[in-house]
Design a protein around this motif. Structure first.
Motif, mmCIF file in Angstrom:
data_model
loop_
_atom_site.group_PDB
_atom_site.id
_atom_site.type_symbol
_atom_site.label_atom_id
_atom_site.label_comp_id
_atom_site.label_asym_id
_atom_site.label_seq_id
_atom_site.Cartn_x
_atom_site.Cartn_y
_atom_site.Cartn_z
ATOM 1 N N LEU A 134 0.847 -1.186 0.000
ATOM 2 C CA LEU A 134 0.000 0.000 0.000
ATOM 3 C C LEU A 134 0.880 1.233 0.000
ATOM 4 C CD1 LEU A 134 -2.360 -1.157 2.886
ATOM 5 C CD2 LEU A 134 -2.784 -1.406 0.447
ATOM 6 N N GLU A 135 0.272 2.391 -0.301
ATOM 7 C CA GLU A 135 1.003 3.650 -0.190
ATOM 8 C C GLU A 135 0.055 4.744 0.271
ATOM 9 O OE1 GLU A 135 2.715 4.813 -3.940
ATOM 10 O OE2 GLU A 135 0.908 4.369 -5.038
ATOM 11 N N THR A 157 -0.444 5.123 7.650
ATOM 12 C CA THR A 157 -1.052 3.800 7.554
ATOM 13 C C THR A 157 -2.575 3.864 7.576
ATOM 14 O OG1 THR A 157 -0.824 3.535 9.929
ATOM 15 C CG2 THR A 157 0.901 2.586 8.566
ATOM 16 N N ALA A 181 -3.726 4.710 3.874
ATOM 17 C CA ALA A 181 -3.012 4.012 2.800
ATOM 18 C C ALA A 181 -3.986 3.278 1.888
ATOM 19 C CB ALA A 181 -2.009 3.039 3.395
ATOM 20 N N GLN A 182 -3.644 3.271 0.594
ATOM 21 C CA GLN A 182 -4.462 2.589 -0.402
ATOM 22 C C GLN A 182 -3.568 1.704 -1.247
ATOM 23 O OE1 GLN A 182 -7.044 5.180 -2.504
ATOM 24 N NE2 GLN A 182 -7.681 6.286 -0.687
ATOM 25 N N LYS A 230 1.802 -6.808 5.345
ATOM 26 C CA LYS A 230 1.403 -5.553 4.719
ATOM 27 C C LYS A 230 2.586 -4.589 4.769
ATOM 28 C CE LYS A 230 -1.469 -2.894 6.990
ATOM 29 N NZ LYS A 230 -2.679 -2.277 7.571
ATOM 30 N N VAL A 281 3.405 -0.621 3.943
ATOM 31 C CA VAL A 281 2.848 0.692 3.612
ATOM 32 C C VAL A 281 4.021 1.616 3.306
ATOM 33 C CG1 VAL A 281 1.492 2.648 4.393
ATOM 34 C CG2 VAL A 281 0.859 0.345 5.098
#
Length: 143
Positions: free
Chosen positions: A93-94, A98, A101-102, A136, A138
């Protein structure tokens, strides 16, 4: 005399058995907690992957030192330690944080020098050859 020796032997034996069987309250509670965990095993004696307890550790924030293939190495600024993670099954994600984040679009947005926060499974393994499993990642983007 023989009766006294037998009597003394019996008293010592009884005291020894009592001393060996006494368990402190903490040990009893520990044993109770450990025994309450279900022991589910397959016929061959191995625990199946579905039965293993999956634990997720606290996320680690750091700077990407190296990112090649399915392995990422990050350095944490507060303790200057290197952490190694496998990214094979990680969701990338970015975002600014957090919380917002998408999913990353296109190619991997991870580059050396990026600030990232990694959520992982299990315990941290500091071995580069056996990295911990990242769940995950981020990538923290600049505002």
């Amino acid at each position: 005399m023989k009766r006294k020796c037998i009597l003394i032997f019996m008293i010592v034996l009884a005291m020894g058995m009592t001393a060996c069987s006494s368990v402190s309250k903490e040990e009893a509670e520990t044993n109770l907690v450990e025994s309450s965990k279900p022991e589910i095993a397959e016929e061959d004696g191995k625990v199946s992957p579905e039965d293993e307890e999956i634990t997720e550790g606290d996320p680690i924030a750091g700077i990407v030192e190296k990112y090649e293939g399915s392995k990422i190495t990050i350095r944490t600024p507060e303790d200057d330690m290197l952490y190694y993670f496998s990214t094979e099954n990680a969701q990338i994600l970015e975002g600014f944080s957090t919380e917002n984040a998408q999913a990353a679009e296109g190619d991997s947005p991870i580059a050396v020098g990026d600030k990232v926060e990694i959520s992982y499974r299990g315990l941290i393994d500091f071995d580069e050859e056996h990295p911990s499993e990242a769940l995950k990642i981020v990538v923290i983007t600049a505002e």
